[in-house]
Each structure stands twice: as C-alpha cells, then as structure tokens.
Design a protein around this motif. Structure first.
Motif, short mmCIF file in Angstrom:
data_model
loop_
_atom_site.label_atom_id
_atom_site.label_comp_id
_atom_site.label_asym_id
_atom_site.label_seq_id
_atom_site.Cartn_x
_atom_site.Cartn_y
_atom_site.Cartn_z
N HIS A 41 40.83 5.55 20.59
CA HIS A 41 39.93 6.66 20.89
C HIS A 41 38.77 6.67 19.92
N HIS A 42 37.62 7.17 20.40
CA HIS A 42 36.48 7.28 19.49
C HIS A 42 35.61 8.46 19.88
N ILE A 43 34.77 8.87 18.94
CA ILE A 43 33.82 9.95 19.16
C ILE A 43 32.52 9.59 18.46
N ALA A 44 31.40 9.93 19.10
CA ALA A 44 30.09 9.71 18.50
C ALA A 44 29.68 10.98 17.78
N VAL A 45 29.19 10.84 16.55
CA VAL A 45 28.74 11.99 15.77
C VAL A 45 27.30 11.73 15.32
N GLU A 46 26.59 12.83 15.02
CA GLU A 46 25.23 12.69 14.53
C GLU A 46 25.25 12.35 13.05
N GLY A 47 24.35 11.46 12.66
CA GLY A 47 24.25 11.05 11.27
C GLY A 47 24.25 9.54 11.15
N SER A 48 23.62 9.08 10.08
CA SER A 48 23.60 7.63 9.84
C SER A 48 24.97 7.18 9.36
N TYR A 49 25.18 5.89 9.41
CA TYR A 49 26.44 5.30 8.96
C TYR A 49 26.75 5.72 7.52
#
Length: 80
Positions: A41-49
C-alpha cells in the motif's frame, strides 16, 4: 506507544497520520509530492523527499523540541 506524523494528502483534501515504524519505502514523485509505502500500500503526500524524510525521522521534532525547551527554561513561555 506509536508516534504519528501528519501530512497533507497529495492533491487531495485532508491530512493523514502515518506511523513511521510501519513505513517500508519512500520515493520522490512528480511535482511537490512524495510517495510513502507500507508494504504493498502507498499514499502520496505533499512535500519534497527531503522534507518528508526529515518529518518521518523526527528531525523536525527534535529541532522544535529544543527551541521550545529553551523558551521554557528562560521562563518566558512565549515564542518570538
């Protein structure tokens, strides 16, 4: 006790809480987003690596905690 880090969801409204101990992989994504994986499972979040890694590792928390402690020790209780 589990420690959760909150992130704004990438391209979607709302925030998510993530337990850093369950993260299996972190990958830079297109634009200002970073993908955080929990096994399959994965989720995209705001912010740089780099920002996401700093938050997951607690680096931001340690810096904030040190400055809060300094103000508390001075007895002011207020931030500049």
């Amino acid at each position: 006790m589990a420690r959760f880090v909150t992130f704004k969801r990438g391209g979607q409204p709302g925030k998510v809480g993530i337990n850093p101990e369950l993260v299996t992989d972190v990958r830079a994504s297109i634009g200002a987003f970073t993908d955080i994986f929990f096994g399959e499972h994965h989720i995209a979040v705001e912010g740089s690596y780099d920002e996401v890694i700093a938050q997951l590792s607690g680096a931001d928390e340690r810096r904030a905690g040190a400055s809060q402690q300094q103000y508390w020790l001075k007895g002011s209780g207020a931030r500049p």
